[in-house]
Design an enzyme around this catalytic site. Structure first.
Site, short mmCIF file in Angstrom:
data_model
loop_
_atom_site.label_atom_id
_atom_site.label_comp_id
_atom_site.label_asym_id
_atom_site.label_seq_id
_atom_site.Cartn_x
_atom_site.Cartn_y
_atom_site.Cartn_z
N ARG A 3 0.94 -1.24 0.07
CA ARG A 3 -0.34 -0.34 0.08
C ARG A 3 0.57 0.79 -0.42
NH1 ARG A 3 -1.10 1.83 4.40
NH2 ARG A 3 -1.64 -0.45 5.56
N TYR B 262 -16.72 16.58 -14.48
CA TYR B 262 -17.23 15.54 -14.59
C TYR B 262 -18.24 15.46 -12.86
CZ TYR B 262 -17.26 10.70 -13.30
OH TYR B 262 -18.09 9.14 -12.47
N ASP C 256 -8.25 19.07 -13.66
CA ASP C 256 -8.62 18.11 -14.13
C ASP C 256 -8.13 17.87 -15.56
OD1 ASP C 256 -9.92 15.26 -15.42
OD2 ASP C 256 -10.66 15.22 -13.58
N LYS D 260 -8.73 7.11 -18.94
CA LYS D 260 -9.11 7.61 -19.89
C LYS D 260 -8.20 6.87 -21.08
CE LYS D 260 -13.08 7.81 -17.77
NZ LYS D 260 -13.19 8.05 -16.63
C1 LIG Z 1 -12.26 14.87 -16.48
C2 LIG Z 1 -12.72 13.54 -14.88
N1 LIG Z 1 -12.38 12.74 -14.18
C3 LIG Z 1 -12.22 12.34 -13.13
C4 LIG Z 1 -13.03 11.24 -13.04
C5 LIG Z 1 -12.63 10.44 -12.31
O1 LIG Z 1 -12.22 8.86 -12.28
P1 LIG Z 1 -12.42 7.56 -12.62
O2 LIG Z 1 -13.49 7.22 -12.66
O3 LIG Z 1 -10.77 6.50 -13.00
O4 LIG Z 1 -12.83 7.76 -11.08
C6 LIG Z 1 -13.77 10.46 -14.62
C7 LIG Z 1 -14.25 10.13 -15.03
O5 LIG Z 1 -14.88 9.79 -16.07
C8 LIG Z 1 -13.51 12.01 -15.40
O6 LIG Z 1 -14.20 12.06 -17.21
#
Ligand SMILES: Cc1ncc(COP(=O)(O)O)c(C=O)c1O
Length: 390
Positions: free
Chosen positions: A57, A109, A181, A206
């Site tokens: 971890r 998101y 992000d 992604k």
């Molecule tokens: C722009 C963005 N940030 C964060 C996330 C969250 O990521 P995760 O699904 O890997 O937890 C997503 C998920 O779709 C996203 O599109």
């Protein structure tokens, strides 16, 4: 990594770093590919005496390799990998204290909105959602307790663009940190730290992973004290990725440059096709000169990535009909993989945002979001052409 190695690594181009940084042949056997160190613990020669690893971890060699690669791609000193993008977000939010305040982009998101409102508000953090593409609105929303300015650029799903340099300057004037992000752009097209951001965050699920086979998250940054705090939280909270997930993500990273060029090429073709289609009301793609953030995107990104959203005439019912007729684009959440996906944000990824909030953010019920894959562009266009036919 020592300083000389670090300098050499930064001299390499993006595509080379993606294949080599953190991924030297394994010393014991010469294995070219970083092994999956599938172990939870490590033998110590005496109590407290070990080779840098004591529990998985805390640290694991496959994760170390991934973290070095991620940091290198973002031009960062430090990288930290997490079990999901949400795990990375949680860990960043845990640097705040009761009563602290976050100014966030409005059309983030849905899961980001949900964790802000439905998880962290219960721990007395406060959130303001503003249209960060107008930087003056960030400044107006800042309070004495603002600890973070949280930007998505391009946003999910409306592809709005925020001036990252200006947003970071506003944040710093008020002693707040700027978090970006960078999931939609990927480090291939945008490097927020070089624009003044303090923390870059990714859902590596992604583009970085790129093959729809692994869920992960990452944080990259330059400040040592902040890194130490996040590293402490990474271990203390425990939202860490498995060695196998790190291996899959590293494998994806090796082709990131190649994939991103193809995603962008296909998305550009699709956005201009949709823009001229009589059944399409609006297209959202920062690469189109008609997009309100086009100039800004062109100045802070080196390309426009692979996400395209559009509204069809006829609202939700017509959008559903189009989705049901697509063959190559699969109806699915997520994005950034080699295969093309399609979704309805109001019903799927952004359903956790209340309808009034969605409407305020300009997210129509009939909005369709495409994650344009790297299939043959003519095949993708012909799929869309026939789905849009009356
Ligand atoms: C722009 C963005 N940030 C964060 C996330 C969250 O990521 P995760 O699904 O890997 O937890 C997503 C998920 O779709 C996203 O599109």
């Amino acid at each position: 990594m020592n300083r000389r190695e670090n300098k050499r690594n930064q001299a390499w181009s993006f595509a080379t770093r993606a294949i080599h940084v953190g991924q030297e042949p394994e010393p014991a056997t010469g294995a070219i590919t970083v092994p999956i160190y599938q172990t939870s613990t490590y033998a110590q020669s005496a109590p407290g005496v070990h080779k840098g690893y004591d529990y998985s971890r805390t640290d694991n060699p496959t994760r170390t390799a991934l973290q070095e690669a991620l940091a290198s791609l973002e031009g960062a000193k430090y990288g930290l990998a997490f079990s999901s993008g949400m795990g990375a977000e949680t860990t960043v939010l845990l640097t705040l204290k009761e009563g602290d305040h976050v100014v966030s982009s409005r059309d983030v998101y849905g899961g980001t909105y949900r964790i802000f409102r439905r998880v962290f508000e219960a721990f007395s953090l406060k959130f303001s959602f503003v249209e960060t593409s107008d930087v003056r609105k960030i400044e107006r929303a800042i309070t004495r307790r603002t600890g973070l300015v949280w930007i998505e650029s391009p946003t999910n799903p409306l592809l709005r663009i925020t001036d990252i340099k200006a947003a970071a300057e506003v944040a710093h004037r008020h002693r707040a940190l700027c978090v970006v992000d960078n999931t939609f752009a990927s480090p291939f097209f945008q490097r927020p730290l070089s624009l003044g951001a303090d923390i870059v965050l990714h859902s590596t699920t992604k583009y970085i992973g790129g093959h729809a086979d692994v869920v992960g998250g990452a944080v990259c940054l330059n400040d040592r004290a902040l890194y130490e705090r996040l590293k402490f939280l990474q271990n203390a909270v425990g939202a860490t990725p498995s060695p196998f997930d790190c291996f899959l993500t590293l494998r994806g990273i090796k082709t990131l440059a190649l994939r991103m060029r193809e995603h962008e090429k296909n998305a550009t073709g699709i956005a201009s096709f949709l823009q001229n289609h009589p059944r399409v009301r609006r297209v959202f793609y920062p690469g189109l000169s008609a997009h309100p953030g086009h100039q800004l995107a062109a100045s802070q990104m080196s390309g426009f990535s692979g996400m395209v959203s559009f509204e069809v005439k006829g609202g939700l019912a017509e959008a559903r009909r189009v989705l049901s007729r697509l063959r190559l684009f699969k109806i699915a959440e997520s994005l950034g993989g080699v295969e093309s996906l399609v979704e309805l944000p109001a019903v799927m990824t952004h359903a956790s945002i209340p309808k009034e909030e969605r409407q305020k953010a300009g997210l129509a019920d009939g909005l369709i979001r495409l994650s344009v894959g790297i299939e043959d562009d003519e095949d993708l266009l012909s799929d869309l052409r026939s789905a849009l036919r009356g």
